[in-house]
Design an enzyme around this catalytic site. Structure first.
Site, PDB file in Angstrom:
ATOM      1  N   LYS A 191      -0.926  -5.414  16.647  1.00  0.00           N
ATOM      2  CA  LYS A 191      -1.238  -6.836  16.487  1.00  0.00           C
ATOM      3  C   LYS A 191       0.027  -7.647  16.224  1.00  0.00           C
ATOM      4  O   LYS A 191       0.203  -8.748  16.771  1.00  0.00           O
ATOM      5  CB  LYS A 191      -2.244  -7.025  15.345  1.00  0.00           C
ATOM      6  CG  LYS A 191      -2.538  -8.466  14.987  1.00  0.00           C
ATOM      7  CD  LYS A 191      -3.177  -9.244  16.133  1.00  0.00           C
ATOM      8  CE  LYS A 191      -3.605 -10.629  15.675  1.00  0.00           C
ATOM      9  NZ  LYS A 191      -4.164 -11.440  16.765  1.00  0.00           N
ATOM     10  N   LYS A 199       3.998 -16.480   8.633  1.00  0.00           N
ATOM     11  CA  LYS A 199       3.609 -15.262   7.911  1.00  0.00           C
ATOM     12  C   LYS A 199       3.656 -14.047   8.840  1.00  0.00           C
ATOM     13  O   LYS A 199       4.218 -13.001   8.488  1.00  0.00           O
ATOM     14  CB  LYS A 199       2.203 -15.451   7.328  1.00  0.00           C
ATOM     15  CG  LYS A 199       1.660 -14.255   6.561  1.00  0.00           C
ATOM     16  CD  LYS A 199       0.749 -13.361   7.395  1.00  0.00           C
ATOM     17  CE  LYS A 199      -0.513 -14.068   7.830  1.00  0.00           C
ATOM     18  NZ  LYS A 199      -1.394 -13.149   8.614  1.00  0.00           N
TER      19      LYS A 199
END
Length: 305
Positions: free
Chosen positions: A174, A243
């Site tokens: 991911k 992030k």
């Protein structure tokens, strides 16, 4: 066959659609209450029940899905007051669909395996609309026995399930996927600013790229903001982008990899957030790069048209 009892933590932008699909496929569902009552109330009206603590989910569910912001939030729902681990018993399966730190995932999987608890990762590809439609993709990291248990529930909201390896592999893949998309976002923003410098409009730019080998779904949603000013064309915040890119650079640091581009991409989103744009969506990084280059932002260009 009796369906697994499913718990869900994080029924927000993506989680609401996922949870709705789980209910629609006939799984008994318990959701963790949240201050944003709209999605919770909708799911309760569809037949879900509500828990007041993660521990309550752990005591009553066979599988718990986590769809939270990142690694700190994962640790909080696991280890915090009345967290999952305070009531978890052998046989529980926890599936983290967040974009989190692979090293944390691997450490949790090893720790919980000793207690007979399976910790798996299944981060997602797709949009909130696809979540509502049950058409997400999932990159699953799980051991064989755990995958057999969790796959039917994942299939409720994901039309494409790719098992990529053991726990942690899903989060690794991911992050690589997000690095590609966020890297493209940075490239698009810079290319559009360079184009503006020499008088090439976004419309001309798009007429060349759209339909070419460089076109893709991400490009089209990104350009939905650039061309039309649609701030919701791609709903993923700059704060989340920053992030995720921190996690990518952490992965490079932890593995000793030489990583030149990821640091640059991370720094662009860090700068954009630092300038007060964290709550804006990723395509709006175009405006940050435009301002750095002294060319018109999307709003300025629209006002002049």
């Amino acid at each position: 066959m009796t369906k697994a009892r499913v718990g869900f933590i994080g029924v927000g932008l993506m989680g609401h659609g996922m949870a709705k699909c789980i209910l629609a496929k006939g799984f008994p569902l318990m959701v963790l209450g949240h201050r944003n009552r709209g999605p919770v109330e909708d799911l309760l009206a569809r037949g879900a029940s509500e828990a007041t603590t993660p521990a309550q989910l752990a005591a009553q569910c066979d599988i718990i899905f986590l769809c939270v912001t990142g690694a700190p939030q994962v640790e909080e729902v696991l280890r915090g007051p009345s967290g999952i681990l305070s009531a978890a018993k052998a046989g529980l399966h926890i599936v983290d669909t967040s974009t989190s730190e692979p090293t944390l995932t691997m450490a949790l999987a090893a720790e919980l395996a000793a207690r007979g608890i399976a910790f798996c990762d299944a981060p997602l590809g797709g949009t909130p609309v696809q979540a509502e439609e049950g058409a997400l993709s999932a990159m699953v990291g799980a051991e064989d026995a755990a995958f057999a248990v969790i796959e039917p529930a994942i299939a409720a909201f994901a039309s494409r399930i790719v098992r990529v390896g053991a726990p942690g592999a899903g989060h690794t893949m991911k992050l690589l996927n997000n690095f590609l998309s966020l890297g493209y976002g940075a490239i698009y923003a810079e290319a559009l600013a360079l184009a503006a410098k020499v008088g090439v409009t976004p419309q001309v730019f798009d007429s060349v790229i759209r339909g070419s080998r460089m076109d893709c779904g991400f490009y089209q949603t990104f350009m939905g903001y650039v061309l039309d000013g649609n701030v919701n064309a791609h709903r993923f915040t700059i704060a989340n982008a920053h992030k995720d890119m921190r996690y990518v650079t952490n992965l490079a640091t932890n593995t000793g990899a030489a990583a030149f581009l990821s640091a640059t991409v991370k720094n662009l989103y860090a700068a954009a957030e630092g300038l007060g744009n964290g709550g804006k969506n990723v395509p709006q990084v175009t405006d940050v790069v435009a301002q750095m280059n002294g060319v018109a932002t999307v709003a300025e260009r629209k006002a002049a048209e």
